[in-house]
Scaffold this active site. Structure first.
Site, mmCIF file in Angstrom:
data_model
loop_
_atom_site.group_PDB
_atom_site.id
_atom_site.type_symbol
_atom_site.label_atom_id
_atom_site.label_comp_id
_atom_site.label_asym_id
_atom_site.label_seq_id
_atom_site.Cartn_x
_atom_site.Cartn_y
_atom_site.Cartn_z
ATOM 1 N N TYR A 199 27.922 -23.405 -56.003
ATOM 2 C CA TYR A 199 27.430 -22.300 -56.834
ATOM 3 C C TYR A 199 26.234 -22.755 -57.675
ATOM 4 O O TYR A 199 25.176 -22.117 -57.662
ATOM 5 C CB TYR A 199 28.564 -21.808 -57.733
ATOM 6 C CG TYR A 199 28.245 -20.560 -58.527
ATOM 7 C CD1 TYR A 199 28.249 -19.299 -57.921
ATOM 8 C CD2 TYR A 199 27.942 -20.630 -59.884
ATOM 9 C CE1 TYR A 199 27.957 -18.143 -58.648
ATOM 10 C CE2 TYR A 199 27.652 -19.492 -60.614
ATOM 11 C CZ TYR A 199 27.656 -18.247 -59.998
ATOM 12 O OH TYR A 199 27.367 -17.112 -60.729
ATOM 13 N N VAL B 194 38.247 -15.727 -67.139
ATOM 14 C CA VAL B 194 39.255 -15.877 -68.178
ATOM 15 C C VAL B 194 39.654 -14.567 -68.868
ATOM 16 O O VAL B 194 40.844 -14.323 -69.101
ATOM 17 C CB VAL B 194 38.822 -16.978 -69.190
ATOM 18 C CG1 VAL B 194 37.555 -16.614 -69.946
ATOM 19 C CG2 VAL B 194 39.939 -17.304 -70.149
ATOM 20 N N VAL B 195 38.703 -13.691 -69.170
ATOM 21 C CA VAL B 195 39.059 -12.459 -69.885
ATOM 22 C C VAL B 195 39.977 -11.591 -69.024
ATOM 23 O O VAL B 195 41.019 -11.111 -69.482
ATOM 24 C CB VAL B 195 37.792 -11.675 -70.307
ATOM 25 C CG1 VAL B 195 38.161 -10.315 -70.862
ATOM 26 C CG2 VAL B 195 36.985 -12.462 -71.329
ATOM 27 N N SER B 196 39.616 -11.417 -67.761
ATOM 28 C CA SER B 196 40.439 -10.593 -66.860
ATOM 29 C C SER B 196 41.832 -11.198 -66.698
ATOM 30 O O SER B 196 42.838 -10.502 -66.712
ATOM 31 C CB SER B 196 39.800 -10.497 -65.474
ATOM 32 O OG SER B 196 38.517 -9.977 -65.574
ATOM 33 N N GLY C 132 42.367 -26.098 -75.041
ATOM 34 C CA GLY C 132 41.825 -24.769 -75.387
ATOM 35 C C GLY C 132 40.702 -24.807 -76.404
ATOM 36 O O GLY C 132 40.244 -23.763 -76.872
ATOM 37 N N GLN D 170 37.727 -25.889 -75.768
ATOM 38 C CA GLN D 170 36.437 -25.629 -75.111
ATOM 39 C C GLN D 170 35.978 -24.224 -75.501
ATOM 40 O O GLN D 170 36.800 -23.323 -75.663
ATOM 41 C CB GLN D 170 36.528 -25.806 -73.583
ATOM 42 C CG GLN D 170 37.457 -24.867 -72.846
ATOM 43 C CD GLN D 170 38.901 -25.362 -72.787
ATOM 44 O OE1 GLN D 170 39.376 -26.035 -73.688
ATOM 45 N NE2 GLN D 170 39.610 -24.998 -71.732
ATOM 46 N N THR D 171 34.677 -24.082 -75.667
ATOM 47 C CA THR D 171 34.161 -22.795 -76.152
ATOM 48 C C THR D 171 33.383 -22.051 -75.058
ATOM 49 O O THR D 171 32.890 -22.656 -74.102
ATOM 50 C CB THR D 171 33.217 -22.993 -77.356
ATOM 51 O OG1 THR D 171 32.107 -23.770 -76.918
ATOM 52 C CG2 THR D 171 33.920 -23.640 -78.524
ATOM 53 N N ASP E 144 35.388 -28.824 -65.337
ATOM 54 C CA ASP E 144 35.132 -27.773 -66.333
ATOM 55 C C ASP E 144 34.167 -28.317 -67.386
ATOM 56 O O ASP E 144 34.143 -29.509 -67.674
ATOM 57 C CB ASP E 144 36.457 -27.380 -66.996
ATOM 58 C CG ASP E 144 36.332 -26.078 -67.776
ATOM 59 O OD1 ASP E 144 35.479 -25.252 -67.424
ATOM 60 O OD2 ASP E 144 37.095 -25.912 -68.747
HETATM 61 N N1 LIG Z 1 30.075 -11.994 -64.301
HETATM 62 C C1 LIG Z 1 29.571 -13.071 -64.864
HETATM 63 O O1 LIG Z 1 30.054 -13.504 -65.924
HETATM 64 C C2 LIG Z 1 28.378 -13.777 -64.252
HETATM 65 C C3 LIG Z 1 27.908 -14.934 -64.875
HETATM 66 C C4 LIG Z 1 26.818 -15.593 -64.322
HETATM 67 C C5 LIG Z 1 26.168 -15.090 -63.192
HETATM 68 N N2 LIG Z 1 26.664 -13.961 -62.606
HETATM 69 C C6 LIG Z 1 25.962 -13.501 -61.393
HETATM 70 O O2 LIG Z 1 25.839 -12.089 -61.407
HETATM 71 C C7 LIG Z 1 25.970 -11.568 -60.073
HETATM 72 C C8 LIG Z 1 27.083 -10.531 -60.042
HETATM 73 O O3 LIG Z 1 28.288 -11.153 -60.448
HETATM 74 P P1 LIG Z 1 29.656 -10.370 -60.558
HETATM 75 O O4 LIG Z 1 30.370 -10.889 -61.731
HETATM 76 O O5 LIG Z 1 29.437 -8.924 -60.440
HETATM 77 O O6 LIG Z 1 30.401 -10.940 -59.258
HETATM 78 P P2 LIG Z 1 31.157 -10.150 -58.095
HETATM 79 O O7 LIG Z 1 31.790 -11.192 -57.247
HETATM 80 O O8 LIG Z 1 32.016 -9.086 -58.665
HETATM 81 O O9 LIG Z 1 29.946 -9.467 -57.314
HETATM 82 C C9 LIG Z 1 29.157 -10.152 -56.370
HETATM 83 C C10 LIG Z 1 29.025 -9.248 -55.161
HETATM 84 O O10 LIG Z 1 28.207 -9.881 -54.167
HETATM 85 C C11 LIG Z 1 28.778 -9.587 -52.902
HETATM 86 N N3 LIG Z 1 28.282 -10.588 -51.930
HETATM 87 C C12 LIG Z 1 28.531 -11.927 -51.932
HETATM 88 N N4 LIG Z 1 27.902 -12.524 -50.899
HETATM 89 C C13 LIG Z 1 27.259 -11.546 -50.221
HETATM 90 C C14 LIG Z 1 26.461 -11.526 -49.048
HETATM 91 N N5 LIG Z 1 26.188 -12.645 -48.356
HETATM 92 N N6 LIG Z 1 25.963 -10.331 -48.622
HETATM 93 C C15 LIG Z 1 26.212 -9.185 -49.300
HETATM 94 N N7 LIG Z 1 26.977 -9.150 -50.420
HETATM 95 C C16 LIG Z 1 27.492 -10.307 -50.875
HETATM 96 C C17 LIG Z 1 30.265 -9.635 -53.135
HETATM 97 O O11 LIG Z 1 31.011 -8.966 -52.139
HETATM 98 C C18 LIG Z 1 30.358 -8.942 -54.503
HETATM 99 O O12 LIG Z 1 30.549 -7.546 -54.379
HETATM 100 C C19 LIG Z 1 26.243 -12.767 -59.169
HETATM 101 O O13 LIG Z 1 25.022 -13.181 -58.603
HETATM 102 C C20 LIG Z 1 26.756 -13.819 -60.125
HETATM 103 O O14 LIG Z 1 26.473 -15.112 -59.659
HETATM 104 C C21 LIG Z 1 27.761 -13.299 -63.096
#
Ligand SMILES: NC(=O)c1ccc[n+]([C@@H]2O[C@H](COP(=O)([O-])OP(=O)(O)OC[C@H]3O[C@@H](n4cnc5c(N)ncnc54)[C@H](O)[C@@H]3O)[C@@H](O)[C@H]2O)c1
Length: 310
Positions: A148, A190-192, A210, A212-213, A275
């Site tokens: 990632y 974590v929230v979910s 716990g 860690q922030t 982590d």
């Molecule tokens: N939610 C957070 O706290 C957070 C934090 C940092 C970065 N992000 C970034 O934000 C974006 C959205 O995150 P999210 O929390 O909604 O995650 P999520 O997993 O709910 O959504 C990501 C979506 O991308 C789709 N996907 C993955 N690979 C794919 C592919 N090859 N082709 C088509 N679709 C694909 C998944 O099916 C999913 O619906 C992501 O890029 C994630 O890395 C989110």
């Protein structure tokens, strides 16, 4: 009206973004292969003439878009979730490399503006606090989180190359922990996890001591940031987006118990070696565009409870 593509639009942030775009009058096309979501949150748009969904993996050819014209592409697609680091490591790396390359070509062909959601994970286990966009991070290229972390770093690198070589109008957003309604049932962040367990009076698993922030951002505030950066951000610029108030995981667990009125206990469990101790964004750049956080953690948890518990 803008013609907008949202890759990963079936996911948590994506479905919230689609709702906002559609209510703003945009025409939205979602491309998602549903690898870490199930499309549930897109059902609300099913009969909307301004909404279309194509189930497709962006690492395969994007033939379905050949005859279309788009002005803005929000590139969110990426498998997420710490447990998926092992399970979907290959998919993460393929999506962040081949997938991002396809999306860049689509943007170039359409001369569209590209908004990419990178991640705070690109800072790794940071040595600098708060993290400014200029901080290059502390990342292990072969560590457990590398599919990632390094995937997102490679995507950033590809995008900036397209800005420099092809003058593409792209902006990168480094998203920090975001929460709110619209997550998938299997969401492990974590929230979910805490809200789900609190609902069923199961223990809230706190990793390690716990202390860690984390910082947390309610999803509506994050969507504000994405739209603002699309509108007022600059080509080739990188913006942190998220919350900048740190709270410990212990404090979060107690707050969840308070907000839900749950009888759950807090249970300390082993902490994964990879982590990180904490992260906090410097949000000066984003705030200079006029952004501010409007939903605090207490209110945000209350807004998240109902959907998360249904
Ligand atoms: N939610 C957070 O706290 C957070 C934090 C940092 C970065 N992000 C970034 O934000 C974006 C959205 O995150 P999210 O929390 O909604 O995650 P999520 O997993 O709910 O959504 C990501 C979506 O991308 C789709 N996907 C993955 N690979 C794919 C592919 N090859 N082709 C088509 N679709 C694909 C998944 O099916 C999913 O619906 C992501 O890029 C994630 O890395 C989110």
């Amino acid at each position: 009206m803008n013609h907008v593509v949202v890759t990963g639009g079936a996911g948590f942030i994506g479905s919230n973004l689609c709702r906002r775009l559609i209510s703003n009058g945009d025409k939205v096309l979602v491309i998602d292969n549903l690898i870490t979501s199930d499309g549930t949150h897109l059902k609300q748009f099913r009969n909307n003439p301004n909404f279309k969904f194509i189930k497709q993996d962006i690492t395969t050819s994007h033939f379905a878009l050949r005859n279309s014209k788009f002005e803005i592409i929000y590139h969110l697609a990426c498998p997420t979730g710490v447990p998926n680091l092992t399970k979907l490591g290959e998919e993460m790396l393929r999506t962040c490399s081949i997938g991002t390359l396809s999306v860049l070509e689509l943007a170039r062909k359409n001369q569209a503006k590209l908004i990419f959601t990178s991640s705070s994970e690109i800072y790794g286990d940071p040595k600098e606090f708060p993290q400014m966009e200029s901080y290059t991070g502390n990342v292990d290229p072969v560590g457990a989180r590398s599919p990632y972390e390094e995937g997102k770093r490679f995507s950033e690198s590809l995008i900036i190359m397209y800005v420099r070589k092809f003058n593409l109008d792209a902006r990168i957003i480094r998203v920090f922990n975001t929460y709110g309604p619209g997550t998938s049932k299997n969401e492990t962040r974590v929230v979910s996890r805490f809200l789900r367990n609190a609902k069923s009076n199961r223990p809230l698993p706190v990793e390690g001591n716990g202390k860690q922030t984390r910082t947390f951002c309610y999803v509506d505030d994050l969507i504000d940031a994405l739209l603002l950066i699309a509108e007022r951000g600059k080509k080739g610029e990188i913006y942190n987006a998220g919350g900048d108030i740190e709270i410990s995981i212990n404090e979060l667990a107690k707050l969840v118990l308070f907000v839900t009125g749950s009888k759950s206990k807090i249970k300390h469990i082993p902490r994964p070696g990879h982590d990180h101790q904490g992260r906090r964004p410097d949000l000066s750049k984003l705030k200079s565009l006029g952004w501010q956080q409007t939903v605090g953690i207490y209110e945000g948890l209350k807004l998240t409870i109902d959907p998360a518990l249904s």
